[in-house]
Design an enzyme around this catalytic site. Structure first.
Site, PDB file in Angstrom:
ATOM      1  N   LYS A  59      34.346 -24.735  42.627  1.00  0.00           N
ATOM      2  CA  LYS A  59      35.061 -25.722  43.431  1.00  0.00           C
ATOM      3  C   LYS A  59      36.557 -25.468  43.444  1.00  0.00           C
ATOM      4  O   LYS A  59      37.165 -25.312  44.501  1.00  0.00           O
ATOM      5  CB  LYS A  59      34.783 -27.146  42.906  1.00  0.00           C
ATOM      6  CG  LYS A  59      33.497 -27.757  43.416  1.00  0.00           C
ATOM      7  CD  LYS A  59      32.267 -27.128  42.812  1.00  0.00           C
ATOM      8  CE  LYS A  59      30.985 -27.786  43.299  1.00  0.00           C
ATOM      9  NZ  LYS A  59      29.790 -27.172  42.702  1.00  0.00           N
TER      10      LYS A  59
ATOM     11  N   TRP B 123      23.908 -35.277  37.523  1.00  0.00           N
ATOM     12  CA  TRP B 123      23.626 -34.249  38.529  1.00  0.00           C
ATOM     13  C   TRP B 123      22.125 -33.982  38.545  1.00  0.00           C
ATOM     14  O   TRP B 123      21.492 -33.850  37.496  1.00  0.00           O
ATOM     15  CB  TRP B 123      24.401 -32.984  38.187  1.00  0.00           C
ATOM     16  CG  TRP B 123      24.207 -31.837  39.129  1.00  0.00           C
ATOM     17  CD1 TRP B 123      24.160 -31.882  40.494  1.00  0.00           C
ATOM     18  CD2 TRP B 123      24.053 -30.459  38.771  1.00  0.00           C
ATOM     19  NE1 TRP B 123      23.980 -30.622  41.010  1.00  0.00           N
ATOM     20  CE2 TRP B 123      23.910 -29.725  39.978  1.00  0.00           C
ATOM     21  CE3 TRP B 123      24.028 -29.777  37.554  1.00  0.00           C
ATOM     22  CZ2 TRP B 123      23.744 -28.347  39.991  1.00  0.00           C
ATOM     23  CZ3 TRP B 123      23.876 -28.403  37.567  1.00  0.00           C
ATOM     24  CH2 TRP B 123      23.726 -27.698  38.778  1.00  0.00           C
TER      25      TRP B 123
ATOM     26  N   ASP C  26      30.195 -30.900  30.681  1.00  0.00           N
ATOM     27  CA  ASP C  26      30.025 -30.198  31.952  1.00  0.00           C
ATOM     28  C   ASP C  26      31.326 -30.395  32.725  1.00  0.00           C
ATOM     29  O   ASP C  26      31.660 -31.508  33.135  1.00  0.00           O
ATOM     30  CB  ASP C  26      28.839 -30.765  32.730  1.00  0.00           C
ATOM     31  CG  ASP C  26      28.514 -29.941  33.972  1.00  0.00           C
ATOM     32  OD1 ASP C  26      29.335 -29.085  34.356  1.00  0.00           O
ATOM     33  OD2 ASP C  26      27.455 -30.162  34.576  1.00  0.00           O
TER      34      ASP C  26
END
Length: 399
Positions: free
Chosen positions: A246, A130, A211
């Site tokens: 999300k 990311w 993560d």
């Protein structure tokens, strides 16, 4: 004093959204930012979240501060979701969780914790990762290095190269892994590969940092935790940075968590004290509303069932768009075999598009994609997929 300050570089992802908003083309397409959208291009409020909101607002009695780590019921709900009912780490009191402002906040708390308590540790990041990972840990003062992850020749996981590099990571360092739905590649290890990674890091004396931002968007809420749980062995240490942006659609509520798992309960108490120290000097204590929504849903079997079904519907839509995208690229005679997109998981796909092709799509067709070629599959819908695939075929010929 401010006259000498230079403008900061534009964020590679959020800056793309700003450019998209400024584009007057009514047929523009945004496949850059990592936000789920339904088939109408809307980021919806889940029914489970709407009902939880009604309950929270109706029963709320105060706006006083939460404790530094947040509400205990939220921490308990997060740990059950991560580690499962009957988890040894929970039962033995080896895990402590703090509510953070989003997954980004969790990562920064983890970074500050590493810098202050393990100052000699280097954090190893996947290549690619990311875009905000390196910046977050640089801001915390944590040195970073990278390990191989994505193989562009196979559009798959470069697992053996990954293992070879991680086998040389010094004891006392930390390795950041994406728990599922790797961002940006969409490629995850298999269950056996997760097991081998956990074995290796344990043998090397390396700290895993997970993560975990997309639980439920890969294969299912429980299934997506399988890799994480490989690391949560009796006596093992790890850090988990999770997010509910999300899978609960709580983007603007900034609902995340950082969970530290220590070797035993006594060590966990010391870790918790340092975690709270880090938080106190950063944002002091977390916002309450979003976490109350999550714990209300997860603590109610009916709401939890509704939420799980809504996550499944989002996952099915994303996977459906993957299949449609592959079919339409073939229909519009795009060059190459794009079938690998079906095998990827989560919202993102490493499309294989080059930087000149990405630039062509933005400048000539008002289609916005991150420079690496990462596509947010959730930004595709039945109404824009033909235009997208036709434009990709043009970009391959002309860029």
């Amino acid at each position: 004093m401010f006259q000498s300050i230079e403008a900061a570089p534009v964020d590679p992802i959020l800056g793309l959204t700003d450019a998209f908003k400024a584009d007057p083309n009514p047929e523009k397409i945004n496949l850059g930012v990592g936000v789920y959208q339904d088939e109408h291009g809307v980021t919806p409020v889940l029914e489970s979240v709407a009902e939880a909101t009604r309950r929270v607002v109706a029963t709320e009695k105060t706006k006083s501060y939460l404790p530094i780590p947040g509400a205990p019921e939220y921490a308990a709900a997060v740990q059950r979701l991560l580690f499962g009912e009957g988890s040894e780490a929970i039962a033995e009191g080896r895990a402590v969780t703090a509510h953070t402002p989003g997954g980004t906040g969790a990562l920064r708390v983890a970074g500050d914790f590493l810098k202050q308590n393990l100052p000699g540790a280097t954090l190893w990041l996947s290549d690619p990762t990311w875009a905000n990972h390196p910046a977050i840990f640089a801001a915390a003062g944590v040195p970073t290095r990278s390990y191989p992850y994505f193989d562009p020749k196979t559009n798959g996981l470069a697992f053996e190269a990954m293992l070879d590099t991680l086998a040389g990571v010094p004891a006392g360092d930390a390795v950041l892994l994406h728990g599922c739905c790797h961002n940006p590649s969409g490629i995850d290890p298999t269950p056996d590969q997760w097991r081998r990674l956990a074995d290796l890091l344990s043998e090397r004396g390396v700290l895993p940092v997970l993560d975990f931002a997309y639980q439920g968007f890969g294969d299912g809420v429980e299934q997506d935790a399988a890799g994480l749980r490989e690391f949560c062995r009796p006596g093992a240490e790890l850090i988990v940075c999770s997010s509910f942006s999300k899978n609960f659609g709580l983007y603007r509520e900034r609902v995340g968590a950082v969970t530290f798992v220590a070797a035993d309960a006594e060590t966990c108490g010391r870790v918790a004290s340092q975690m709270k120290r880090v938080i106190r000097t950063n944002y002091s204590n977390p916002p309450a509303h979003g976490a109350a929504l999550v714990s209300t849903i997860l603590d109610d079997p009916e709401l939890a069932g509704l939420w799980d079904a809504e996550v499944a519907a989002m996952r099915d839509r994303i996977n459906g768009m993957r299949s449609l995208l592959v079919a339409k690229l073939a229909e519009h005679r795009a060059e190459g075999d794009f079938s690998f997109i079906r095998r990827q998981r989560g919202m993102f796909s490493f499309s294989g598009l080059t930087r000149p092709q990405v630039d062509f799509l933005r400048e000539k067709r008002s289609i916005y994609i991150v420079g690496s070629g990462r596509i947010n599959v959730a930004g595709i819908d039945p109404d824009n997929v033909d235009r997208l695939c036709q434009a990709i075929a043009e970009a391959q010929r002309e860029a």
